[in-house]
Design an enzyme around this catalytic site. Structure first.
Site, PDB file in Angstrom:
ATOM      1  CB  SER A  12      -0.874  -0.038   1.261  1.00  0.00           C
ATOM      2  OG  SER A  12      -1.955   0.829   1.131  1.00  0.00           O
ATOM      3  N   PRO A  13       0.361   2.354  -0.554  1.00  0.00           N
ATOM      4  CG  PRO A  13      -1.110   3.986  -1.313  1.00  0.00           C
ATOM      5  CD  PRO A  13      -0.912   2.510  -1.242  1.00  0.00           C
ATOM      6  CB  CYS A  37       4.133   9.422   3.484  1.00  0.00           C
ATOM      7  SG  CYS A  37       3.626  10.643   2.314  1.00  0.00           S
ATOM      8  CD  GLN A  69      -1.404   7.430  -3.045  1.00  0.00           C
ATOM      9  OE1 GLN A  69      -0.570   7.831  -2.230  1.00  0.00           O
ATOM     10  NE2 GLN A  69      -2.497   6.780  -2.694  1.00  0.00           N
ATOM     11  CE1 TYR A  92      -2.945  14.507   3.239  1.00  0.00           C
ATOM     12  CE2 TYR A  92      -3.487  12.329   2.394  1.00  0.00           C
ATOM     13  CZ  TYR A  92      -2.834  13.133   3.320  1.00  0.00           C
ATOM     14  OH  TYR A  92      -2.090  12.582   4.315  1.00  0.00           O
ATOM     15  NE  ARG A 140      -5.400   4.171  -0.715  1.00  0.00           N
ATOM     16  CZ  ARG A 140      -4.700   3.629   0.291  1.00  0.00           C
ATOM     17  NH1 ARG A 140      -4.143   4.402   1.202  1.00  0.00           N
ATOM     18  NH2 ARG A 140      -4.532   2.332   0.388  1.00  0.00           N
ATOM     19  NE  ARG A 181      -1.173   0.011  10.242  1.00  0.00           N
ATOM     20  CZ  ARG A 181      -2.225  -0.019  11.054  1.00  0.00           C
ATOM     21  NH1 ARG A 181      -2.109   0.460  12.277  1.00  0.00           N
ATOM     22  NH2 ARG A 181      -3.372  -0.519  10.653  1.00  0.00           N
TER      23      ARG A 181
HETATM   24  C1  LIG Z   1       3.632   5.427   7.491  1.00  0.00           C
HETATM   25  C2  LIG Z   1       2.418   5.451   6.633  1.00  0.00           C
HETATM   26  C3  LIG Z   1       2.346   6.321   5.558  1.00  0.00           C
HETATM   27  C4  LIG Z   1       1.223   6.339   4.735  1.00  0.00           C
HETATM   28  N1  LIG Z   1       1.220   7.129   3.614  1.00  0.00           N
HETATM   29  C5  LIG Z   1       0.218   7.024   2.717  1.00  0.00           C
HETATM   30  C6  LIG Z   1       0.279   7.668   1.464  1.00  0.00           C
HETATM   31  O1  LIG Z   1       1.254   8.284   1.133  1.00  0.00           O
HETATM   32  N2  LIG Z   1      -0.764   7.546   0.624  1.00  0.00           N
HETATM   33  C7  LIG Z   1      -1.876   6.824   0.964  1.00  0.00           C
HETATM   34  O2  LIG Z   1      -2.824   6.745   0.175  1.00  0.00           O
HETATM   35  N3  LIG Z   1      -1.952   6.178   2.137  1.00  0.00           N
HETATM   36  C8  LIG Z   1      -0.929   6.238   2.993  1.00  0.00           C
HETATM   37  N4  LIG Z   1      -0.982   5.512   4.171  1.00  0.00           N
HETATM   38  C9  LIG Z   1      -2.140   4.659   4.433  1.00  0.00           C
HETATM   39  C10 LIG Z   1      -1.862   3.219   4.010  1.00  0.00           C
HETATM   40  O3  LIG Z   1      -1.690   3.104   2.616  1.00  0.00           O
HETATM   41  C11 LIG Z   1      -2.996   2.277   4.451  1.00  0.00           C
HETATM   42  O4  LIG Z   1      -4.177   2.658   3.785  1.00  0.00           O
HETATM   43  C12 LIG Z   1      -3.217   2.303   5.942  1.00  0.00           C
HETATM   44  O5  LIG Z   1      -1.991   2.281   6.653  1.00  0.00           O
HETATM   45  C13 LIG Z   1      -4.030   1.078   6.394  1.00  0.00           C
HETATM   46  O6  LIG Z   1      -3.390  -0.111   6.044  1.00  0.00           O
HETATM   47  P1  LIG Z   1      -2.585  -1.037   7.107  1.00  0.00           P
HETATM   48  O7  LIG Z   1      -3.542  -1.358   8.197  1.00  0.00           O
HETATM   49  O8  LIG Z   1      -2.168  -2.241   6.299  1.00  0.00           O
HETATM   50  O9  LIG Z   1      -1.399  -0.248   7.613  1.00  0.00           O
HETATM   51  C14 LIG Z   1       0.137   5.493   5.014  1.00  0.00           C
HETATM   52  C15 LIG Z   1       0.208   4.647   6.123  1.00  0.00           C
HETATM   53  C16 LIG Z   1       1.332   4.595   6.910  1.00  0.00           C
HETATM   54  C17 LIG Z   1       1.368   3.617   8.064  1.00  0.00           C
END
Ligand SMILES: Cc1cc2nc3c(=O)[nH]c(=O)nc-3n(C[C@H](O)[C@H](O)[C@H](O)COP(=O)(O)O)c2cc1C
Ligand SMILES: Cc1cc2nc3c(=O)[nH]c(=O)nc-3n(C[C@H](O)[C@H](O)[C@H](O)COP(=O)(O)OP(=O)(O)OC[C@H]3O[C@@H](n4cnc5c(N)ncnc54)[C@H](O)[C@@H]3O)c2cc1C
Length: 783
Positions: free
Chosen positions: A411-412, A414, A489, A570, A618, A712
């Protein structure tokens, strides 16, 4: 001690028994408005685990209950002329009337006073009682009398149901999904004693009306149901007993205790009948109350302990019941599914049962599920093995001309580590290692289309040559060293821009070095955040042009796919949500208007992005906030993007407003992906607290998403997919030649590890009562 109990249902009677056992000297009276053997309804069900609890707390009543029970192990799903049976469920059914008679008898034996035909109007008559138990059922008079205090929330669900009985014998917990000329009907049926089964019929309100059920009396509606399910009833009667059609009230009370009064059972909280937990909850409440009364020094402390200690368990059961009831309310979403995939969805709807769990219990069923999945993949033109298919996670997917080797996605995320938007060595190692780790698709972090589109000073960008070269280096590495595809993205931070790095304070405004931010409306994120400038047409044109230029640079870098970030509050998301868009022009107001600018940007990107390459968007499928976007809105949003040419909707949620109330849990966003996919009929990717490959397979096999993204989990385990491939024996997973000895080892060990793990699980699982009974009654000659 003097204890008054209002209500002689399972909660009232069982609490009387347990409290009397604990305090033989206490004066305990149960007041019940009905006569001793009056009872509505037919059967109740308990799982083996609940029966274990009953055995521990009161063995005499447990023994009598189990003597009266009908046991079964299988769940059978009837759908479109097919039956799928899954064993190992361990449930027991009992007549509600017999259960109450057993509990009454046991309570009397212990010296509890049972007063029937005593309709209690007012609790003032119990002024001298030390404890007053309010176990007066779903329409609790006392909960409503102190409504301001208990604050019950009653959510009347849309489907209607009626509880009937039959003489039809059943050897499994039986779900029948019946197509009729009026719409779908569902029967939930199980046997509870010889020659008697419970039948709960359920349908949506429109089908109910079309079938002419409105205004029919009990007998007439039973005849109508017997007509619909006659093929299965095989001439057996449907029986009625106050079998009126109703809407299920999901009840949650904010408080359970008032002075020395305590709510128990349905009076405090209900759980939908489709998970068969109403009576279990009522009796386990009684156990929790008795435990608290044993431990605490005073009644007041005991009631506090009861409420504090029990709430989480009740809410967990209610959550599972909610998820289950929503599945039944939206059964039309799955109506055109392959029957085996449909049955898999029924089995896994409430999250407790999973792909791996079913593989242990019903390997043939899961093998059929895998084959049906593989056939769908073959229909997409892939030459996959449909006789011995790999697990769904390792099946390929095509979006336009891009082919993914498997369904696992990074997943994306940052990394907040770029300098002036330029990704550096950290990024090369980060993306490179996740690509070599086996995922089918890697997303870049939100990459910003201009300097002032950044969330933080550490965000990556794609507005200049230096950034383009740096991204090309990463894309080239991924392509040269892995089978993964990489998706760019693109986003614009909007009002969440000019904020601190994640580890310095997420979404908090920069104290220095910030820049002006834009949004749909001039509403700051935090009260002390920067007030964004409301975008005018010129700003919209500039932002759109920046997106297009970044996409062109993305194509020059060699990215395989492009995602437009329209989620998480955003810039583009700020147009979609009514909580952040309060414009009065053509870009505000109705959802169609609010979608106008995001769609305009998408269409411009689609025109600029090569037509053979896919695009996704998204979205936040709910704002988790009053007045915000809901799942139904998300379907409209997804349809609009699909019409504009989107190939995949990446279904996330929330992060729109800071006071949102998300309901977290395992796979908590997956229901939104399921809704969008099966209502808008567009491919989806789900994400959010998905942590195991078992969950990935469960989601895919049930048709709840086409791709599964993990964020994560990939931060700590770049090789998540490679490891899962070893677990499921998916040999074809790519591994760089440098790492092949590691792949060979993990695949070799995995076969043995999995066998050991399965053996352990099978050994650790106690035999179900149905299995024990079958063994005990097996004729000797068969040994
Ligand atoms: C450190 C971090 C940075 C993230 N940055 C982005 C991002 O740049 N773009 C985005 O769409 N979602 C971002 N997310 C959200 C994740 O893509 C994901 O939707 C969210 O963490 C839930 O998934 P998970 O439970 O597997 O962590 C970020 C999540 C984390 C933990
Ligand atoms: C259609 C349907 C199907 C269900 N299927 C199942 C199932 O399969 N498995 C399962 O476990 N559960 C099932 N349930 C739920 C189950 O019936 C209840 O959850 C369970 O009975 C709750 O127990 P209780 O003691 O809290 O309430 P109740 O069983 O409702 O008992 C409350 C008692 O209080 C009495 N009362 C009310 N007010 C007063 C008053 N003022 N004075 C004196 N007495 C009063 C009532 O007469 C009643 O006897 C089903 C429920 C429905 C509606």
């Amino acid at each position: 001690m003097k204890i008054a109990i209002i209500g002689g249902g399972p909660a009232g009677l069982y609490s009387a028994i347990l409290l009397k056992k604990q305090r033989p000297d206490a004066e305990i009276t149960v007041y019940e408005r009905n006569r001793a053997d009056d009872t509505f309804g037919f059967g109740v069900v308990f799982s083996d685990a609940t029966l274990d609890n009953f055995e521990k707390y009161d063995s005499p009543s447990y023994r009598r209950i189990t003597q009266e029970f009908a046991y079964w192990d299988d769940i059978a799903v009837h759908f479109r002329g097919t039956v799928h049976r899954v064993g190992g469920n361990g449930f027991c059914g009992c007549s509600r009337r017999k259960l109450l008679l057993i509990l009454q008898e046991r309570a009397r034996e212990l010296g509890v006073t049972l007063t029937f035909e005593a309709d209690i109007e007012d609790e003032a008559r119990f002024a001298d009682a030390d404890l007053v138990v309010l176990a007066d059922g779903i329409n609790s008079r006392f909960r409503d009398r102190y409504i301001e205090h208990f604050q019950p929330e009653v959510d009347l669900r849309s489907n209607v149901f009626a509880w009937m009985g039959s003489t039809r014998p059943l050897d499994a917990f039986t779900f029948i999904f019946q197509e009729t000329e009026w719409g779908p009907f569902i029967a939930h049926a199980y046997q509870y004693e010889a020659g008697r089964s419970t039948w709960i019929f359920e349908t949506d309100p429109q089908t109910f009306k079309r079938a002419g059920l409105e205004g029919l009396n009990e007998k007439q509606s039973a005849d109508r149901m017997a007509g619909i399910f006659g093929w299965f009833l095989e001439g057996h009667q449907l029986l009625t007993n106050r079998s009126m059609w109703r809407n299920f009230p999901m009840i949650r009370s904010k408080r359970w205790v008032k002075d020395n009064m305590v709510l128990l059972g349905d009076a405090k909280a209900t759980a939908h009948f489709s998970i068969g937990s109403g009576t279990k909850l009522a009796m386990e409440d009684a156990i929790a109350l008795a435990d608290a009364m044993q431990r605490a020094p005073t009644v007041e402390a005991a009631l506090r302990q009861y409420e504090d200690g029990r709430r989480e368990e009740v809410e967990k059961t209610q959550h599972a019941a909610d998820v289950s009831l929503v599945w039944f309310e939206h059964v039309d979403r799955f109506w055109d599914f392959d029957p085996v995939q449909f049955a898999f969805g029924v089995m896994t709807r409430a999250k407790a049962i999973t792909y791996d769990n079913l593989t242990l219990r019903a390997p043939d069923f899961v093998s059929e599920v895998d084959k049906a999945f593989a056939k769908q993949v073959r229909a997409q033109g892939f030459d996959v093995d449909v006789e011995k298919p790999v697990a769904p996670m390792f099946q390929p997917l095509r979006l336009r001309e891009m082919e993914l080797a498997n369904r696992a996605v990074v997943s994306p995320m940052c990394m907040y580590s770029a300098k002036e938007g330029v990704p550096g060595d950290f990024h090369l190692v980060h993306y490179g290692s996740r690509a070599t780790g086996g995922a089918g698709l890697i997303f870049t972090e939100m990459t910003c289309v201009s300097r002032d589109a950044r969330i933080t000073p550490g965000c990556t960008g794609l507005w200049n040559d230096e950034q383009e070269a740096a991204w090309r280096r990463i894309v080239d590495f991924v392509h040269a060293n892995s089978a993964a595809k990489i998706c760019l993205q693109l986003g614009h931070a909007g009002r969440k821009g000019a904020t601190k790095l994640m580890w310095d304070g997420m979404d908090r405004p920069l104290e220095e070095g910030g820049w002006d931010v834009l949004s749909a409306s001039p509403i700051p994120y935090f009260p002390d955040s920067q007030v964004p400038r409301e975008m005018d047409r010129a700003a919209m044109d500039a932002v759109k042009a920046a997106f297009v230029q970044a996409a062109e640079r993305g194509e020059a870098c060699g990215f395989d796919m492009l995602e437009l970030h329209s989620a998480h509050g955003y810039l583009l998301a700020s147009f979609i949500s009514p909580l952040t868009n309060q414009r009065s022009d053509a870009y505000g107001g109705s959802l169609a208007n609010r979608l106008r600018f995001p769609l305009e940007v998408f269409e411009a990107l689609r025109a600029a992005w090569p037509s053979h390459k896919p695009m996704s968007v998204r979205i936040s499928a709910t704002d988790w906030a009053e007045g915000g976007i809901t799942g139904d809105d998300a379907v409209v949003v997804a349809r609009a993007f699909a019409e504009a040419g989107v190939d995949l909707v990446d279904v996330s949620t929330g992060q729109t407003v800071r006071d949102a109330q998300p309901v977290y849990g395992r796979m908590f966003q997956t229901p939104f992906s399921e809704q969008v996919r099966n209502e808008a009929r567009v491919a989806t990717m789900c994400v959010g607290n998905i942590t195991t490959s078992d969950q990935v397979n469960t989601i895919l096999a049930a048709g709840r998403a086409d791709l599964v993204a993990l964020a994560r989990p990939h931060l700590v385990d770049p090789s998540f997919t490679l490891k899962a491939a070893a677990w499921y024996g998916a040999e074809a997973v790519f591994c760089p030649p440098q790492y092949l000895p590691g792949k060979e080892q993990i695949f070799r060990n995995s076969v043995r590890d999995r066998q050991d793990f399965d053996d352990l699980k099978i050994k650790a699982k106690p035999k179900t009562r149905a299995e024990l009974k079958a063994e005990a009654t097996k004729p000797l000659a068969a040994e």
